[in-house]
Design a protein around this motif. Structure first.
Motif: not given
Lengths: 116, 916
Positions: A61, B5, B9-10, B13
């Protein structure tokens, strides 16, 4: 609260070990990483290898490592991790930090020895 | 780190959750397979190899949790779980769920209903271009008792041509138009405007054009503009309508345009067609300034100009003008009456009469909502208390307090949202229902939109405005408000049990459990103050409603000065084409009255140009001959009307002196005038007014006073005596007119007489319309609508508030009795009689009520100052209202205490103590 802090330290330590391993040995799958860390760190990761995966996810991440599905040496499907440029920078910084910490700690230990 | 960022990303997801989960499982499986293979290579048997591999991997669950935690889905998943748990909790206890959701639904629904009106009337801007620059203008003559008069024709030209602070300005006035010819004449509400009207508002025609500047001059074709509603209804929305002609008032008028559907004028919501105001050179001349203040004025401020600046500019304009016309004397006479032009923000002006009642209703429903929330909070508090041991157990097993909080909050939010949904449903169901019931065929067929209709609700008492209210309910603002209400309330009633949870050491729950749960003091305090707060708010509402009710009763009891029962009224209109002169008009009404008086059951019949409570207002200045004005006194401009013989008899207006009009007071006879008591006392206090000579602004001859009659209310029962500026009457036989209203009295007269009257009119001339037919007492009732509707609504809200407060008291006391079972049992075992137990519980209730009433009384002291201007004939701290409100509330609270109290007396000491 207390357990959270120590797990943070654990995560941090594990992160550096992952980055270092990937840096030295090139792309690895999770199991391979666990094996390497186990051999280099003694018994540190001999149990609870599963705890490695949240750390891998965290590093991914952050962009320190990248992953890709591929085939293992025994032709088994596995996810391979490799270190990124960013990861190398992070590793360098962390290592330097650790060195400094070690130095200071060493000095403190010496201080204790001298005063005795 | 890089929060952005990571967040991204989360988020990604989150959307590919299923795939991510699969990959994670696959990765873990592959890890274990590889370890197993290595173990096999080391020579282990397959079974052991796999077991060792699994052991080495450690807790699969922990790895998954850690992984998911890192993935960031935990929050969403836990929220979903909280909501699921909440739903489960609600389902497990359906009556609890029903009570809370229904309470919330009704109270939120009420709020939404009122808010949708508030929003469309008070909050939404006027539906015109740059509405903030729109102002309305009035002439104020405080020195002669007229604070706000409308405007006259020279005002318009002066302000248009000589004032920089106004970008554009326009006159408008409501009108009635007779549309059609022959025997098919329809009476249609209309609007007369100067051609500048539409540019001022920034309204453009949807079809065709608006008026041209020269259409304000006499002569030429008669242009007419249709509203969207009239165009659709009467002309089937024909696209070729522009250029067609229709007959209006016996003349041919050409349709030049159609207004957009969005056009509405809040003060004239019923207008169906618009015609230009036409002014002769005499009307425009400065000599005509000051009289005939008949027109409303709307203006658009020049950019950067404030209303105050405009007022200042207008003040100097009129001062210069007065000097120009009459020198220093002119300026002095203006100063004497305190003349000034008042400039008011248009939105504020148009909503002047409804603002306070609407805010009052909004405040009332907000209180009702709060009281409802308190009930729910109390229920949830009681439940969380009951669940304390369970919570303590869970906390001991490792559930963080945060989990418990989230569980309560999940339930609260679920309740709030469900309540909100029920509320929106109720509001949108109830609004149109009310509207449909109140629909009358004469009004509300127009395309007049929500704001205008909503204004009607309170100014004319009809709930027909609600017919449009449902459309208002769809607006974004109302939606946002309902979401805010649902979430806000759920946090409100969720927070109280949560705070309670945090203030407790959960571990004591075990010990309390062990000792059989003596009542927690702190919870009792919270419950008690919540109930007292409810009582206080309910008291406030009751007093407000009571004061409004008494005001309404007082207003309804005002003697209008005439007897409105059994009087039929209706308007007629003679076109100037068919009835060009006074003789024709006089003879028409002579003959019409003759045939109406001959109808069976008719005791008296006459005509008037100014029907009481007929929403028309006419004033004219009068000067008695030989009357010496007192120093500083200005012109007297009373209401005036043209009536017929028998008028005072038909309305049962008392004659104090002299006689009333007779048939013999004809055009060739002496000009006679009847004045009211107010004028007689004003000009000739203590002396007879009979035979006095009066000069009017038209004609040269003087008018002889032949009678003095009782002062009557003409449009507002609640207007103060000081607002009255007198009234005088002329006879149509001497001053014929074409727009007269009929008044017909008979013992058994009701609206059904309209058919016979209409037949009488049609027999004389099928082209004369009879419209706006109503019984006179109905008009009086209508005039009270602006009081009635808020009063009825407020009474309803107060009743709900009292009911909810009683339910709240009942709930808390019932809970308390259940909690104090052990204490009660001990008391009884020690010899307390049931009566003592009953008194104990009742005392608790009375104590809460007393605290609530005291707090409420303090609130009342603040509230009355605010609503004082809505009251009529009642003191703000009317002892009767206060006493009744306190009594009603105390009675309800005690009633609510009775059931729990009686339950307490039935505690079986043996059994209760054995349970320990």
């Amino acid at each position: 609260m207390g357990t959270k802090k120590s797990s943070d330290v654990w995560q941090g330590t594990l992160s550096i070990m992952v980055l270092k391993t990937l840096h030295m040995l090139g792309p690895q799958h999770g199991y391979g990483l666990a094996r390497r860390i186990e051999t280099t760190s003694g018994d540190l990761l001999s149990i609870n290898q599963g705890t490695l995966y949240p750390v891998l996810l965290k590093l991914e991440q952050e962009g320190s490592i990248a992953s890709q599905w591929g085939n293992s040496e025994n032709n088994r499907r596995a996810k391979f991790y490799r270190i990124t440029a960013r990861g190398r920078r992070v590793l360098e910084l962390e290592e330097r930090g650790w060195e400094r910490t070690n130095e200071i700690m060493a000095r403190f230990s010496r201080l204790g020895e001298e005063s005795q | 780190m890089k929060p952005l960022r990571r967040a991204f990303y989360r988020l990604r997801m989150l959307f590919s959750r299923g795939r991510q989960e699969r990959e994670m499982s696959e990765e873990f499986a592959s890890h274990i397979e590889m370890q197993t293979e290595d173990n096999l290579r080391l020579g282990m048997d397959p079974h052991r190899a796999r077991r060792e591999a699994l052991m080495k991997f450690g807790s699969m669950r922990a790895a998954q949790e850690g992984w998911r935690d890192q993935r960031g889905l935990r929050w969403a998943e836990e929220t979903a779980r909280d909501l699921r748990l909440g739903l489960h909790a609600l389902r497990r206890n359906p009556s609890f769920a029903a009570v809370t959701i229904l309470t919330l639904g009704v109270t939120i629904g009420l709020n939404l209903a009122i808010y949708s009106v508030v929003e469309s009337v008070l909050l939404a801007p006027l539906p015109f271009k740059e509405p903030a620059r729109l102002v309305t203008l009035y002439n104020s003559f405080p020195g002669s008792g007229a604070d706000r008069l409308a405007n006259n024709v020279p005002d318009f030209f002066l302000r248009r041509e000589r004032v920089n602070g106004l970008e554009e300005v326009a006159l408008y006035v409501g009108s009635g138009e007779s549309v059609g010819g022959g025997d098919r004449v329809e009476r249609v509400p209309g609007l007369r405007v100067t051609p500048s009207f539409f540019p001022t508002l920034g309204v453009e025609a949807a079809l065709g054009r608006t008026f041209l500047e020269e259409e304000m001059n006499p002569g030429g074709v008669h242009p007419v503009i249709l509203t969207d509603g009239y165009w659709r209804e009467r002309f089937a929305a024909s696209a070729e309508i522009v250029g067609q002609t229709i007959e209006i008032d016996g003349q041919t008028a050409m349709i030049v345009g159609v207004l957009p559907a969005s056009f509405r004028l809040p003060t004239q919501p019923d207008a169906r067609l618009v015609r230009p105001l036409v002014f002769s050179p005499e009307q425009r001349s400065l000599e005509a300034w000051g009289s005939n203040n008949d027109f409303f004025m709307v203006g658009r401020l020049a950019p950067g100009t404030s209303a105050e600046q405009l007022e200042a500019e207008l003040a100097s304009l009129y001062e210069n003008l007065a000097y120009e016309l009459r020198g220093a004397e002119g300026v002095r006479s203006l100063e004497k009456v305190g003349f000034r032009t008042v400039v008011v923000d248009a939105h504020e002006d148009l909503t002047r009469n409804v603002r306070l009642p609407l805010l009052l209703l909004w405040g009332a429903v907000s209180f009702v909502l709060l009281i409802g929330c308190v009930n729910i909070a109390n229920l949830m508090l009681a439940r969380s208390e009951a669940r304390l041991p369970e919570m303590a157990t869970r906390a001991a097993l490792g559930a963080g307090r945060l989990r418990l909080v989230r569980q309560i909050l999940g339930e609260a939010i679920l309740t709030g949202v469900l309540g909100g949904v029920v509320g929106v449903g109720l509001a949108s169901m109830v609004l149109p229902l009310l509207g449909v019931e109140a629909l009358s065929p004469t009004t509300n067929t127009d395309g007049a939109a929500a704001g205008a209709m909503a204004l009607n609700l309170l100014s004319f008492g009809g709930v027909e405005s609600f017919g449009r209210g449902s459309e208002v309910g769809l607006s974004a603002s109302v939606f946002v408000y309902s979401v805010a209400l649902a979430l806000g309330t759920s946090i409100l009633f969720g927070a109280i049990p949560i705070v309670n949870l945090f203030r407790k050491d959960l571990n004591t729950a075990f010990t309390l459990e062990g000792r059989g749960r003596t009542r927690s003091r702190r919870a009792a305090l919270v419950h008690g103050s919540l109930v007292a707060g409810q009582v206080a708010m309910a008291f406030l509402l009751l007093v407000g409603a009571g004061l409004m009710l008494r005001s309404f009763r007082q207003a309804a009891d005002v003697d209008p000065g005439f007897l409105p029962d059994g009087v039929f009224t209706g308007h007629t209109a003679l076109t100037s084409i068919r009835y060009p002169g006074g003789d024709a008009q006089r003879s028409f009404y002579d003959r019409l009255l003759g045939s109406i008086r001959a109808l069976p059951g008719v005791e008296a019949a006459s005509v008037t140009s100014l029907l009481p409570f007929g929403s028309v207002d006419r004033t004219m200045s009068i000067t008695p001959l030989g009357y010496e004005p007192r120093p500083g006194e200005s012109l007297v401009t009373p209401n005036w009307s043209i009536v017929g013989p028998g008028y005072f008899d038909a309305l049962r207006i008392q004659v104090f002196e002299g006689r009333t009009f007779e048939e013999s007071d004809g055009p060739e006879q002496q000009q006679v005038i009847i004045i009211d008591e107010w004028l007689a006392k004003y000009f000739w206090p203590g002396r007879s007014a009979l035979g006095r000579q009066i000069r009017l602004p038209f004609g040269n001859a003087t008018w002889t006073v032949i009678g003095v009659v009782q002062t009557v209310k003409l449009k507002d029962l609640t207007s103060a005596v000081s607002d009255h500026v007198g009234a005088f009457y002329l006879s149509y036989r001497q001053v014929p007119a074409g727009d007269m209203a009929l008044v017909v009295r008979g013992a058994n007269v009701n609206v059904s007489i309209a058919e016979s009257v209409r037949a009488a009119v049609t027999r004389l001339d099928p082209g004369v319309p009879l419209f706006d037919v109503q019984m006179l007492n109905h008009r009086l009732n209508e005039s009270l609508g602006s009081r009635r509707t808020p009063t009825i609504l407020l009474l309803g809200f107060a009743a709900i508030a009292v009911f909810l407060a009683a339910v709240g008291t009942y709930g808390v006391l019932a809970y308390s009795v259940a909690q104090r079972k052990r204490e009660t049992a001990i008391r009884m075992a020690l010899g307390s009689r049931p009566a003592d137990i009953l008194a104990m519980v009742l005392k608790q209730g009375v104590f809460l009520a007393a605290i609530g009433l005291t707090a409420g009384a303090i609130g009342v002291a603040f509230m009355v100052r605010w609503i004082q201007s809505l009251l009529f004939g009642v003191e703000p701290l009317d002892p009767l209202v206060l006493a009744i409100a306190a009594a009603v509330l105390s009675f309800s609270v005690i009633l609510a205490c009775l059931a729990p109290a009686r339950r307490a007396t039935r505690v079986n000491p043996m059994r209760a103590l054995a349970q320990e």
